[in-house]
Motif scaffolding. Structure first.
Motif, PDB file in Angstrom:
ATOM      1  N   MET A   1      17.900 -22.685  74.450  1.00 61.35           N
ATOM      2  CA  MET A   1      19.002 -21.804  74.057  1.00 61.35           C
ATOM      3  C   MET A   1      19.193 -20.730  75.122  1.00 61.35           C
ATOM      4  SD  MET A   1      18.416 -21.186  69.972  1.00 61.35           S
ATOM      5  CE  MET A   1      18.142 -22.550  68.859  1.00 61.35           C
ATOM      6  N   ALA A   2      19.999 -21.003  76.120  1.00 65.91           N
ATOM      7  CA  ALA A   2      20.161 -20.085  77.238  1.00 65.91           C
ATOM      8  C   ALA A   2      20.690 -18.731  76.789  1.00 65.91           C
ATOM      9  CB  ALA A   2      21.094 -20.705  78.277  1.00 65.91           C
ATOM     10  N   VAL A   3      21.516 -18.693  75.750  1.00 66.75           N
ATOM     11  CA  VAL A   3      22.066 -17.423  75.268  1.00 66.75           C
ATOM     12  C   VAL A   3      20.939 -16.473  74.880  1.00 66.75           C
ATOM     13  CG1 VAL A   3      23.443 -16.341  73.466  1.00 66.75           C
ATOM     14  CG2 VAL A   3      24.239 -18.450  74.534  1.00 66.75           C
ATOM     15  N   LEU A   4      19.856 -16.985  74.322  1.00 70.16           N
ATOM     16  CA  LEU A   4      18.740 -16.137  73.911  1.00 70.16           C
ATOM     17  C   LEU A   4      18.022 -15.491  75.083  1.00 70.16           C
ATOM     18  CD1 LEU A   4      17.201 -18.235  71.003  1.00 70.16           C
ATOM     19  CD2 LEU A   4      18.185 -15.945  70.832  1.00 70.16           C
ATOM     20  N   ASP A   5      18.228 -16.011  76.281  1.00 72.59           N
ATOM     21  CA  ASP A   5      17.583 -15.417  77.443  1.00 72.59           C
ATOM     22  C   ASP A   5      18.225 -14.075  77.822  1.00 72.59           C
ATOM     23  OD1 ASP A   5      15.768 -17.503  77.665  1.00 72.59           O
ATOM     24  OD2 ASP A   5      17.123 -18.696  78.903  1.00 72.59           O
ATOM     25  N   ASN A   6      19.410 -13.811  77.310  1.00 75.09           N
ATOM     26  CA  ASN A   6      20.059 -12.508  77.504  1.00 75.09           C
ATOM     27  C   ASN A   6      21.020 -12.273  76.335  1.00 75.09           C
ATOM     28  OD1 ASN A   6      20.972 -10.076  78.502  1.00 75.09           O
ATOM     29  ND2 ASN A   6      21.761 -10.891  80.421  1.00 75.09           N
ATOM     30  N   CYS A 134      17.630  -2.254  48.003  1.00 75.19           N
ATOM     31  CA  CYS A 134      17.098  -2.110  46.647  1.00 75.19           C
ATOM     32  C   CYS A 134      16.962  -0.626  46.346  1.00 75.19           C
ATOM     33  CB  CYS A 134      15.719  -2.759  46.536  1.00 75.19           C
ATOM     34  SG  CYS A 134      15.676  -4.490  46.940  1.00 75.19           S
ATOM     35  N   PHE A 135      17.510  -0.210  45.220  1.00 78.23           N
ATOM     36  CA  PHE A 135      17.405   1.190  44.811  1.00 78.23           C
ATOM     37  C   PHE A 135      16.452   1.314  43.632  1.00 78.23           C
ATOM     38  CE2 PHE A 135      21.237   1.468  47.278  1.00 78.23           C
ATOM     39  CZ  PHE A 135      21.223   2.769  47.776  1.00 78.23           C
ATOM     40  N   GLU A 136      15.597   2.324  43.689  1.00 77.27           N
ATOM     41  CA  GLU A 136      14.703   2.640  42.584  1.00 77.27           C
ATOM     42  C   GLU A 136      14.603   4.151  42.462  1.00 77.27           C
ATOM     43  OE1 GLU A 136      11.060   0.658  42.095  1.00 77.27           O
ATOM     44  OE2 GLU A 136      11.757  -1.272  42.887  1.00 77.27           O
ATOM     45  N   GLN A 137      14.714   4.643  41.257  1.00 81.47           N
ATOM     46  CA  GLN A 137      14.628   6.078  41.000  1.00 81.47           C
ATOM     47  C   GLN A 137      15.634   6.865  41.849  1.00 81.47           C
ATOM     48  OE1 GLN A 137      10.490   7.112  41.691  1.00 81.47           O
ATOM     49  NE2 GLN A 137       9.797   5.308  40.577  1.00 81.47           N
ATOM     50  N   GLY A 138      16.792   6.254  42.059  1.00 79.84           N
ATOM     51  CA  GLY A 138      17.839   6.907  42.823  1.00 79.84           C
ATOM     52  C   GLY A 138      17.626   6.923  44.313  1.00 79.84           C
ATOM     53  N   ARG A 139      16.590   6.240  44.793  1.00 82.29           N
ATOM     54  CA  ARG A 139      16.289   6.212  46.223  1.00 82.29           C
ATOM     55  C   ARG A 139      16.410   4.793  46.768  1.00 82.29           C
ATOM     56  NH1 ARG A 139      10.599   8.834  47.230  1.00 82.29           N
ATOM     57  NH2 ARG A 139      10.065   7.754  45.292  1.00 82.29           N
ATOM     58  N   LEU A 140      16.779   4.682  48.050  1.00 79.23           N
ATOM     59  CA  LEU A 140      16.824   3.386  48.709  1.00 79.23           C
ATOM     60  C   LEU A 140      15.393   2.980  49.037  1.00 79.23           C
ATOM     61  CD1 LEU A 140      18.497   1.071  49.879  1.00 79.23           C
ATOM     62  CD2 LEU A 140      18.712   2.391  52.003  1.00 79.23           C
ATOM     63  N   ALA A 141      14.870   2.015  48.284  1.00 76.54           N
ATOM     64  CA  ALA A 141      13.471   1.613  48.437  1.00 76.54           C
ATOM     65  C   ALA A 141      13.266   0.682  49.614  1.00 76.54           C
ATOM     66  CB  ALA A 141      12.985   0.936  47.157  1.00 76.54           C
ATOM     67  N   ALA A 142      14.248  -0.175  49.909  1.00 73.13           N
ATOM     68  CA  ALA A 142      14.122  -1.134  51.008  1.00 73.13           C
ATOM     69  C   ALA A 142      15.504  -1.602  51.419  1.00 73.13           C
ATOM     70  CB  ALA A 142      13.256  -2.318  50.597  1.00 73.13           C
ATOM     71  N   MET A 143      15.618  -2.051  52.661  1.00 75.78           N
ATOM     72  CA  MET A 143      16.891  -2.597  53.130  1.00 75.78           C
ATOM     73  C   MET A 143      16.635  -3.606  54.245  1.00 75.78           C
ATOM     74  SD  MET A 143      18.625   0.406  55.498  1.00 75.78           S
ATOM     75  CE  MET A 143      17.763   1.077  56.939  1.00 75.78           C
ATOM     76  N   ALA A 144      17.645  -4.419  54.495  1.00 72.39           N
ATOM     77  CA  ALA A 144      17.656  -5.350  55.627  1.00 72.39           C
ATOM     78  C   ALA A 144      19.108  -5.701  55.889  1.00 72.39           C
ATOM     79  CB  ALA A 144      16.839  -6.604  55.329  1.00 72.39           C
ATOM     80  N   GLY A 145      19.423  -6.009  57.152  1.00 75.68           N
ATOM     81  CA  GLY A 145      20.813  -6.304  57.461  1.00 75.68           C
ATOM     82  C   GLY A 145      20.968  -7.082  58.742  1.00 75.68           C
ATOM     83  N   GLU A 146      22.165  -6.999  59.314  1.00 76.90           N
ATOM     84  CA  GLU A 146      22.513  -7.761  60.506  1.00 76.90           C
ATOM     85  C   GLU A 146      22.989  -6.820  61.607  1.00 76.90           C
ATOM     86  OE1 GLU A 146      24.133 -11.827  58.389  1.00 76.90           O
ATOM     87  OE2 GLU A 146      25.475 -10.097  58.460  1.00 76.90           O
ATOM     88  N   ARG A 147      22.629  -7.159  62.845  1.00 74.06           N
ATOM     89  CA  ARG A 147      23.009  -6.300  63.970  1.00 74.06           C
ATOM     90  C   ARG A 147      23.730  -7.135  65.034  1.00 74.06           C
ATOM     91  NH1 ARG A 147      18.260  -2.986  66.756  1.00 74.06           N
ATOM     92  NH2 ARG A 147      17.726  -5.079  67.496  1.00 74.06           N
ATOM     93  N   THR A 148      23.024  -7.648  66.008  1.00 75.16           N
ATOM     94  CA  THR A 148      23.639  -8.380  67.108  1.00 75.16           C
ATOM     95  C   THR A 148      24.155  -9.745  66.666  1.00 75.16           C
ATOM     96  OG1 THR A 148      22.112  -7.289  68.629  1.00 75.16           O
ATOM     97  CG2 THR A 148      23.248  -9.239  69.447  1.00 75.16           C
ATOM     98  N   GLN A 149      25.314 -10.117  67.207  1.00 77.09           N
ATOM     99  CA  GLN A 149      25.836 -11.465  67.010  1.00 77.09           C
ATOM    100  C   GLN A 149      26.313 -12.011  68.344  1.00 77.09           C
ATOM    101  OE1 GLN A 149      29.120 -11.914  64.291  1.00 77.09           O
ATOM    102  NE2 GLN A 149      28.982 -14.145  64.294  1.00 77.09           N
ATOM    103  N   ALA A 150      25.787 -13.174  68.708  1.00 75.54           N
ATOM    104  CA  ALA A 150      26.200 -13.855  69.938  1.00 75.54           C
ATOM    105  C   ALA A 150      26.573 -15.274  69.556  1.00 75.54           C
ATOM    106  CB  ALA A 150      25.076 -13.844  70.965  1.00 75.54           C
ATOM    107  N   GLY A 151      27.852 -15.509  69.325  1.00 71.29           N
ATOM    108  CA  GLY A 151      28.280 -16.815  68.853  1.00 71.29           C
ATOM    109  C   GLY A 151      27.683 -17.090  67.486  1.00 71.29           C
TER     110      GLY A 151
END
Length: 223
Positions: A1-6, A134-151
């Motif tokens: 996967m040449a794209v992964l090289d940069n 995920c929210f618990e006791q009115g606080r953000l307990a955990a998160m995950a998401g997406e950042r870079t996209q190359a094709g």
């Protein structure tokens, strides 16, 4: 996967170019997005061309560049990270009470990222993809998401759990859901993790990621 090289360059100069500033040699995400730099050729970073798009004192993360800092720039940190790519096949999701994060949650997201330091993060990260939390006791307990996209390559990022809610597998379950969504769209998930973070490396291997390569990474600042 040449794209992964940069992969950062392919993202910032092509798929996500509308969210960036710079030239044909070097680009950055716009202000408010993750402070990341990308180079067409990391051996020749051409940081001088980026100066008009940066403010004095701005700090950025830069991958794969190992040369000396040019005038007007200062290297503040130098280490390595692992680029990991999904190889686990279909995902078996686990039950979790998660919500899609939106504009009303940005303050919580920035607070959690500031506390846990999951990597380059900005208040406009929601523009880069889907974020679950995920929210618990009115606080953000955990998160995950997406950042870079190359094709069709899609990065999983901002994986964070508040210290008060660790040990319950929240981040693991969120990552599984993000990965499942990406696979359903025909995308290939990947992520970055600091080489020194043995616990995270072990978790991601268990989930189905494999190390593609080790990358140099620097934090640099415009003086």
């Amino acid at each position: 996967m040449a794209v992964l090289d940069n992969v950062f360059w392919h993202a910032l100069s092509d798929t996500q170019r509308h969210l960036t500033l710079g030239t044909g040699n070097v680009r950055r995400y716009s202000s408010g997005l993750p402070p990341l730099l990308a180079f067409a050729d990391p051996r020749h970073p051409h940081l001088d061309e980026l100066a008009p798009f940066c403010a004095p004192g701005e700090r950025f993360y830069a991958a794969d560049w190992r040369g000396d800092a040019p005038p007007g720039w200062q290297i503040e940190l130098e280490t390595t990270m692992e680029l990991m790519v999904w190889s686990g096949g279909a995902v078996s999701e686990e039950p979790i009470e998660a919500v899609r994060l939106g504009a009303d949650h940005v303050e919580h997201m920035v607070e959690l990222a500031t506390l846990t330091k999951p990597g380059p993060f900005g208040p406009r990260n929601l523009e880069l993809g889907t974020y679950l939390g995920c929210f618990e006791q009115g606080r953000l307990a955990a998160m995950a998401g997406e950042r870079t996209q190359a094709g069709a390559l899609r990065e999983v990022s901002a994986i964070a759990t508040h210290p008060d809610f660790q040990g319950r597998g929240l981040a693991r379950k969120l990552v599984k859901r993000i990965v499942a969504n990406q696979l359903a769209r025909g995308e290939t998930p990947f992520l970055h993790v600091m080489s020194s973070n043995a616990g995270a490396l072990h978790l991601y291997r268990q989930l189905g990621f494999e190390v593609y390569r080790t990358c140099a990474v620097r934090v640099v600042a415009k003086t």
